[in-house]
Motif scaffolding. Sequence first.
Motif: not given
Length: 470
Positions: A277-280, A301-306, A311-327
């Motif tokens: 399982s993965f998401f893209a 690894p999962d749809p956590g990127i969605i 917007l509340d999560k982007i503004r929180s600054e504590e959370k990093k966006l997951p980075g996509g891996e080129i496979r």
Amino acid sequence: MRKAYDIGFSTSEQELVLDELPISGTMPDWVEGTLLRNGPGTFKAGDQNYRHWFDGLAMLHKFTFRGGKVAYANKFLECKAYSEAKELGKISYSEFATDPCYSLFDRVKEVFNPRFTDSSKVNIGKLHGKFVALGEPSLQVEFDPETLKSVGVFAYDTKVKQHVTTVHPHFDKDAIINLTTRFGRVSNYRFMQLEKDQPPQLIAKQRVKEPAYIHSFGMSPNYLILVEYPFVVNPLSILFHAKPFIENYKWKPDRGTRIFIFNRHTGELVKQTETDSFFAFHHINAFEQQGELIFDMVTYPDPGIIDAFYLDKIRSEEKKLPGGEIRRYRFDPAREGKAVCEILCEEGVELPCFHYDSLNMDGSYRYVYSIGVNRSEKNSFYDQIVKSDLQTDKSTIWREKNCFPGEPVFLPNPNGKTEDDGVNLSIVLDEANGNSFLLVLNSSDFSEIARATIPQPVLFGYHGNFYKTI
Ligand code: CO
């Protein structure tokens, strides 16, 4: 200083028509044509707020390069969702992750006639001479590239209702191919082909009980590649409109990811296989080598990127966006066996571009341009442009303090001898100055060639394209 997140996810509603933007550096003389981009122009309707990066009302941006100068214009996409939001001062159409506030009566009405947005905000396509603002709901909006005014609507199939489409059609000679999904008691993935002056043609179809959220697909000379992540929906919950669109989808990792391979010429399903399982969101390129089918994607690894794009999560600054891996996935469509997967680049990326005009479906391609998140900064949004070398896993990075770039569209030098002889064009939000600029990077070493300053911020957008002629 206002934070970039507040500037880039608020409103920038002024519509400008400027003959000339101030430029620092020198624009290469071969850069002639028009960059058209799409994205949200506001995350508010009246005093109501949209909730997610993929909501908001579409705004078109146009940069015209001529004689070393850059003209700029921007305009909200004229559509029903925009005009009602403006007229009534409230959100009136369902977006990706935001629904209007319904009264009980409206809720009953909506069940029978859900109003999905027509504010097509995700990409721009030139479909047999028509310029179209592309969105994931089935209705797309055609506009005049000179004035940015809407001139009509566009659908991939006029006979059978489609509910969602990808905003990443593929182009091959005179054919345009896209994947649409029709929801119903029996749902279908449907690959549609458009040829000039011909009615749309259904070229491959797959029945599915629980369709997945699919943002793009792969295409090689002989195959269509449908990667179905286990992020799926009971279609009735979308049709009956239980929650905002994307919140009806469920992550079911135990299902694994299904890969469907169709023969492009006959429509036949030639192989169905499974992988972990993965998401893209994005396929990058696909090609064939010695009987093997090979395709590259930006994966998670999962749809956590969605979730991370609320917007509340982007503004929180504590959370990093997951980075996509080129496979890279590979297998022989004619034989038994699962797909083999290899990680090409570990630097986290998103919104990938490459030299599509010359190297689409060509395995010799080597460079991918995208945006990413600098792991040593506290930012929770994309703050660097990345050039990934697929052969060496070496990354070249452009970044500047307090600057937040968008998709780096690649424009090849017409007289170039190498794959990366060209420029990348990216709209960058400048937090310190509270506005945006168009950055022109030398694609070979990522040095800055020029920047054109826009006198206001451009909200964080998604995709666009460069056209030599409009
Ligand atoms: Co996309």
